[in-house]
Scaffold this motif. Structure first.
Motif, PDB file in Angstrom:
ATOM      1  N   GLU A   1      12.179 -33.238 -68.754  1.00 50.99           N
ATOM      2  CA  GLU A   1      12.031 -32.336 -67.617  1.00 50.99           C
ATOM      3  C   GLU A   1      13.415 -31.786 -67.313  1.00 50.99           C
ATOM      4  O   GLU A   1      14.349 -32.544 -67.058  1.00 50.99           O
ATOM      5  CB  GLU A   1      11.497 -33.074 -66.392  1.00 50.99           C
ATOM      6  N   TYR A   2      13.540 -30.453 -67.361  1.00 52.53           N
ATOM      7  CA  TYR A   2      14.788 -29.807 -67.001  1.00 52.53           C
ATOM      8  C   TYR A   2      14.666 -29.336 -65.562  1.00 52.53           C
ATOM      9  O   TYR A   2      13.722 -28.630 -65.200  1.00 52.53           O
ATOM     10  CB  TYR A   2      15.080 -28.614 -67.906  1.00 52.53           C
ATOM     11  N   ILE A   3      15.630 -29.730 -64.742  1.00 49.77           N
ATOM     12  CA  ILE A   3      15.667 -29.308 -63.349  1.00 49.77           C
ATOM     13  C   ILE A   3      16.671 -28.164 -63.266  1.00 49.77           C
ATOM     14  O   ILE A   3      17.849 -28.337 -63.581  1.00 49.77           O
ATOM     15  CB  ILE A   3      16.068 -30.473 -62.428  1.00 49.77           C
ATOM     16  N   LEU A   4      16.168 -26.997 -62.871  1.00 44.83           N
ATOM     17  CA  LEU A   4      16.971 -25.789 -62.861  1.00 44.83           C
ATOM     18  C   LEU A   4      17.200 -25.314 -61.427  1.00 44.83           C
ATOM     19  O   LEU A   4      16.236 -24.960 -60.749  1.00 44.83           O
ATOM     20  CB  LEU A   4      16.263 -24.671 -63.632  1.00 44.83           C
ATOM     21  N   PRO A   5      18.435 -25.298 -60.950  1.00 45.37           N
ATOM     22  CA  PRO A   5      18.676 -24.685 -59.648  1.00 45.37           C
ATOM     23  C   PRO A   5      18.259 -23.215 -59.698  1.00 45.37           C
ATOM     24  O   PRO A   5      18.537 -22.518 -60.678  1.00 45.37           O
ATOM     25  CB  PRO A   5      20.183 -24.823 -59.455  1.00 45.37           C
ATOM     26  N   TYR A   6      17.594 -22.748 -58.655  1.00 45.48           N
ATOM     27  CA  TYR A   6      17.084 -21.372 -58.643  1.00 45.48           C
ATOM     28  C   TYR A   6      18.190 -20.353 -58.894  1.00 45.48           C
ATOM     29  O   TYR A   6      17.969 -19.354 -59.571  1.00 45.48           O
ATOM     30  CB  TYR A   6      16.356 -21.056 -57.325  1.00 45.48           C
ATOM     31  N   SER A   7      19.372 -20.594 -58.383  1.00 40.16           N
ATOM     32  CA  SER A   7      20.468 -19.628 -58.568  1.00 40.16           C
ATOM     33  C   SER A   7      20.758 -19.384 -60.047  1.00 40.16           C
ATOM     34  O   SER A   7      21.185 -18.298 -60.423  1.00 40.16           O
ATOM     35  CB  SER A   7      21.732 -20.103 -57.859  1.00 40.16           C
ATOM     36  N   THR A   8      20.494 -20.378 -60.906  1.00 37.83           N
ATOM     37  CA  THR A   8      20.737 -20.176 -62.334  1.00 37.83           C
ATOM     38  C   THR A   8      19.647 -19.303 -62.957  1.00 37.83           C
ATOM     39  O   THR A   8      19.901 -18.665 -63.976  1.00 37.83           O
ATOM     40  CB  THR A   8      20.876 -21.513 -63.108  1.00 37.83           C
ATOM     41  N   LEU A   9      18.459 -19.277 -62.357  1.00 41.36           N
ATOM     42  CA  LEU A   9      17.423 -18.345 -62.814  1.00 41.36           C
ATOM     43  C   LEU A   9      17.836 -16.926 -62.466  1.00 41.36           C
ATOM     44  O   LEU A   9      17.716 -16.017 -63.286  1.00 41.36           O
ATOM     45  CB  LEU A   9      16.086 -18.651 -62.133  1.00 41.36           C
ATOM     46  N   ALA A  10      18.310 -16.721 -61.244  1.00 38.06           N
ATOM     47  CA  ALA A  10      18.755 -15.401 -60.815  1.00 38.06           C
ATOM     48  C   ALA A  10      19.896 -14.904 -61.712  1.00 38.06           C
ATOM     49  O   ALA A  10      19.989 -13.713 -62.013  1.00 38.06           O
ATOM     50  CB  ALA A  10      19.186 -15.451 -59.355  1.00 38.06           C
ATOM     51  N   GLU A  11      20.727 -15.820 -62.153  1.00 42.65           N
ATOM     52  CA  GLU A  11      21.853 -15.468 -63.018  1.00 42.65           C
ATOM     53  C   GLU A  11      21.383 -14.908 -64.368  1.00 42.65           C
ATOM     54  O   GLU A  11      22.076 -14.092 -64.989  1.00 42.65           O
ATOM     55  CB  GLU A  11      22.723 -16.718 -63.232  1.00 42.65           C
TER      56      GLU A  11
ATOM     57  N   GLU B   1      26.214 -26.049 -57.212  1.00 45.59           N
ATOM     58  CA  GLU B   1      24.773 -26.296 -57.095  1.00 45.59           C
ATOM     59  C   GLU B   1      24.271 -27.245 -58.173  1.00 45.59           C
ATOM     60  O   GLU B   1      23.399 -28.079 -57.912  1.00 45.59           O
ATOM     61  CB  GLU B   1      24.006 -24.982 -57.112  1.00 45.59           C
ATOM     62  N   LEU B   2      24.789 -27.126 -59.385  1.00 47.09           N
ATOM     63  CA  LEU B   2      24.397 -28.056 -60.445  1.00 47.09           C
ATOM     64  C   LEU B   2      24.763 -29.490 -60.057  1.00 47.09           C
ATOM     65  O   LEU B   2      23.958 -30.413 -60.192  1.00 47.09           O
ATOM     66  CB  LEU B   2      25.056 -27.672 -61.776  1.00 47.09           C
ATOM     67  N   ILE B   3      25.982 -29.666 -59.572  1.00 52.90           N
ATOM     68  CA  ILE B   3      26.461 -30.998 -59.178  1.00 52.90           C
ATOM     69  C   ILE B   3      25.620 -31.540 -58.026  1.00 52.90           C
ATOM     70  O   ILE B   3      25.143 -32.680 -58.074  1.00 52.90           O
ATOM     71  CB  ILE B   3      27.955 -30.949 -58.801  1.00 52.90           C
ATOM     72  N   LEU B   4      25.436 -30.731 -56.994  1.00 54.07           N
ATOM     73  CA  LEU B   4      24.668 -31.184 -55.832  1.00 54.07           C
ATOM     74  C   LEU B   4      23.221 -31.493 -56.196  1.00 54.07           C
ATOM     75  O   LEU B   4      22.634 -32.440 -55.669  1.00 54.07           O
ATOM     76  CB  LEU B   4      24.734 -30.147 -54.707  1.00 54.07           C
ATOM     77  N   THR B   5      22.655 -30.712 -57.117  1.00 52.72           N
ATOM     78  CA  THR B   5      21.282 -30.975 -57.566  1.00 52.72           C
ATOM     79  C   THR B   5      21.218 -32.300 -58.323  1.00 52.72           C
ATOM     80  O   THR B   5      20.299 -33.097 -58.117  1.00 52.72           O
ATOM     81  CB  THR B   5      20.759 -29.813 -58.429  1.00 52.72           C
ATOM     82  N   ALA B   6      22.184 -32.553 -59.194  1.00 53.15           N
ATOM     83  CA  ALA B   6      22.220 -33.819 -59.931  1.00 53.15           C
ATOM     84  C   ALA B   6      22.345 -34.994 -58.969  1.00 53.15           C
ATOM     85  O   ALA B   6      21.677 -36.018 -59.136  1.00 53.15           O
ATOM     86  CB  ALA B   6      23.364 -33.816 -60.941  1.00 53.15           C
ATOM     87  N   ILE B   7      23.175 -34.849 -57.949  1.00 56.51           N
ATOM     88  CA  ILE B   7      23.332 -35.914 -56.954  1.00 56.51           C
ATOM     89  C   ILE B   7      22.044 -36.084 -56.164  1.00 56.51           C
ATOM     90  O   ILE B   7      21.553 -37.205 -55.988  1.00 56.51           O
ATOM     91  CB  ILE B   7      24.524 -35.616 -56.012  1.00 56.51           C
TER      92      ILE B   7
ATOM     93  N   THR C   1      11.413 -27.733 -63.762  1.00 58.57           N
ATOM     94  CA  THR C   1      11.209 -27.813 -62.324  1.00 58.57           C
ATOM     95  C   THR C   1      12.327 -26.996 -61.704  1.00 58.57           C
ATOM     96  O   THR C   1      13.504 -27.226 -62.001  1.00 58.57           O
ATOM     97  CB  THR C   1      11.258 -29.266 -61.815  1.00 58.57           C
ATOM     98  N   ILE C   2      11.935 -26.037 -60.892  1.00 56.59           N
ATOM     99  CA  ILE C   2      12.914 -25.192 -60.222  1.00 56.59           C
ATOM    100  C   ILE C   2      13.166 -25.797 -58.849  1.00 56.59           C
ATOM    101  O   ILE C   2      12.232 -26.186 -58.151  1.00 56.59           O
ATOM    102  CB  ILE C   2      12.387 -23.743 -60.064  1.00 56.59           C
ATOM    103  N   ILE C   3      14.424 -25.888 -58.472  1.00 58.33           N
ATOM    104  CA  ILE C   3      14.766 -26.458 -57.170  1.00 58.33           C
ATOM    105  C   ILE C   3      15.573 -25.436 -56.373  1.00 58.33           C
ATOM    106  O   ILE C   3      16.443 -24.754 -56.923  1.00 58.33           O
ATOM    107  CB  ILE C   3      15.527 -27.799 -57.322  1.00 58.33           C
ATOM    108  N   ASN C   4      15.231 -25.311 -55.112  1.00 62.74           N
ATOM    109  CA  ASN C   4      15.927 -24.394 -54.221  1.00 62.74           C
ATOM    110  C   ASN C   4      17.165 -25.101 -53.676  1.00 62.74           C
ATOM    111  O   ASN C   4      17.234 -25.475 -52.516  1.00 62.74           O
ATOM    112  CB  ASN C   4      14.993 -23.945 -53.094  1.00 62.74           C
ATOM    113  N   SER C   5      18.139 -25.290 -54.570  1.00 65.51           N
ATOM    114  CA  SER C   5      19.361 -26.003 -54.182  1.00 65.51           C
ATOM    115  C   SER C   5      20.192 -25.135 -53.253  1.00 65.51           C
ATOM    116  O   SER C   5      20.076 -23.918 -53.252  1.00 65.51           O
ATOM    117  CB  SER C   5      20.167 -26.380 -55.423  1.00 65.51           C
ATOM    118  N   VAL C   6      21.013 -25.789 -52.484  1.00 66.69           N
ATOM    119  CA  VAL C   6      21.820 -25.085 -51.504  1.00 66.69           C
ATOM    120  C   VAL C   6      23.283 -25.442 -51.720  1.00 66.69           C
ATOM    121  O   VAL C   6      23.648 -26.620 -51.708  1.00 66.69           O
ATOM    122  CB  VAL C   6      21.390 -25.473 -50.066  1.00 66.69           C
ATOM    123  N   ASP C   7      24.087 -24.422 -51.929  1.00 69.99           N
ATOM    124  CA  ASP C   7      25.525 -24.624 -52.082  1.00 69.99           C
ATOM    125  C   ASP C   7      26.109 -24.994 -50.721  1.00 69.99           C
ATOM    126  O   ASP C   7      25.677 -24.512 -49.690  1.00 69.99           O
ATOM    127  CB  ASP C   7      26.156 -23.319 -52.580  1.00 69.99           C
ATOM    128  N   ASN C   8      27.034 -25.911 -50.737  1.00 69.18           N
ATOM    129  CA  ASN C   8      27.788 -26.171 -49.505  1.00 69.18           C
ATOM    130  C   ASN C   8      29.252 -26.331 -49.878  1.00 69.18           C
ATOM    131  O   ASN C   8      29.607 -26.331 -51.044  1.00 69.18           O
ATOM    132  CB  ASN C   8      27.231 -27.376 -48.735  1.00 69.18           C
TER     133      ASN C   8
END
Length: 175
Positions: free
Chosen positions: A26-36, A120-126, A100-107
């Motif tokens: 299962e690949y978890i893809l932050p949505y921002s990487t789809l937009a990219e 976002e990749l780091i925060l999603t992994a965490i 799985t697409i995740i609506n990750s949030v940059d902070n």
């Protein structure tokens, strides 16, 4: 259950072997990487250094965009966009791969050291307590220097990453 990894969407287009793993993934893809993907497809800047490879990768990016724009897949993705950190239902690619697409949030937590996508990749992994796959050696170096509590694998070590038997509980001890 198969292995889970956080990954940038473009890497799935670049590295075809990621779509034919030896066990379920299962690949978890932050949505921002789809937009990219849209930016990369239409950009005059090359994605790959070789002209033929670049044309091929941009074609694969186009196919990936079409896959995500399929009405059923698009509906699943839109569900995730309603709330921060919501995940889409699994989007099946084949019998061994799902997204799985995740609506990750940059902070700002990692914003000084990493660009927004890396953050976002780091925060999603965490958040998901799963390892990350990347092909960016500089990113791995920055993560090590910054003592980022994420297990990271180079895409070239994908088969090794698949066989890594650390459980989610083991990963939690890294955090």
């Amino acid at each position: 259950m198969g292995r889970r990894f956080v990954i940038e969407s473009v890497l799935v287009a670049i590295y075809g072997q990621l779509m034919v793993p030896s066990r379920p993934v299962e690949y978890i893809l932050p949505y921002s990487t789809l937009a990219e993907l849209y930016e990369l497809k239409d950009s005059p800047e090359p994605v790959m250094p070789d002209e033929q490879e670049d044309a091929h990768v941009k074609s694969m990016i186009g196919e990936l965009i079409q896959f995500f724009e399929d009405s059923l897949n698009k509906k699943k993705i839109e569900r995730a966009l309603a709330v921060p950190w919501r995940k889409s239902p699994p989007i099946l690619v084949n019998e061994m791969v799902s997204f799985t697409i995740i609506n990750s949030v940059d902070n700002a937590h990692y914003g000084e050291t990493f660009d927004p996508i890396e953050t976002e990749l780091i925060l999603t992994a965490i958040h998901e307590k799963v390892p990350m796959l990347t092909d960016q050696i500089e990113l791995v170096d920055k993560m090590i220097q910054g003592e980022v509590p994420v297990q990271v694998f180079d895409v070239e070590d994908f088969e090794f990453a698949l066989e890594d038997e650390r459980s989610s509980d083991d990963f939690k001890t890294l955090l």
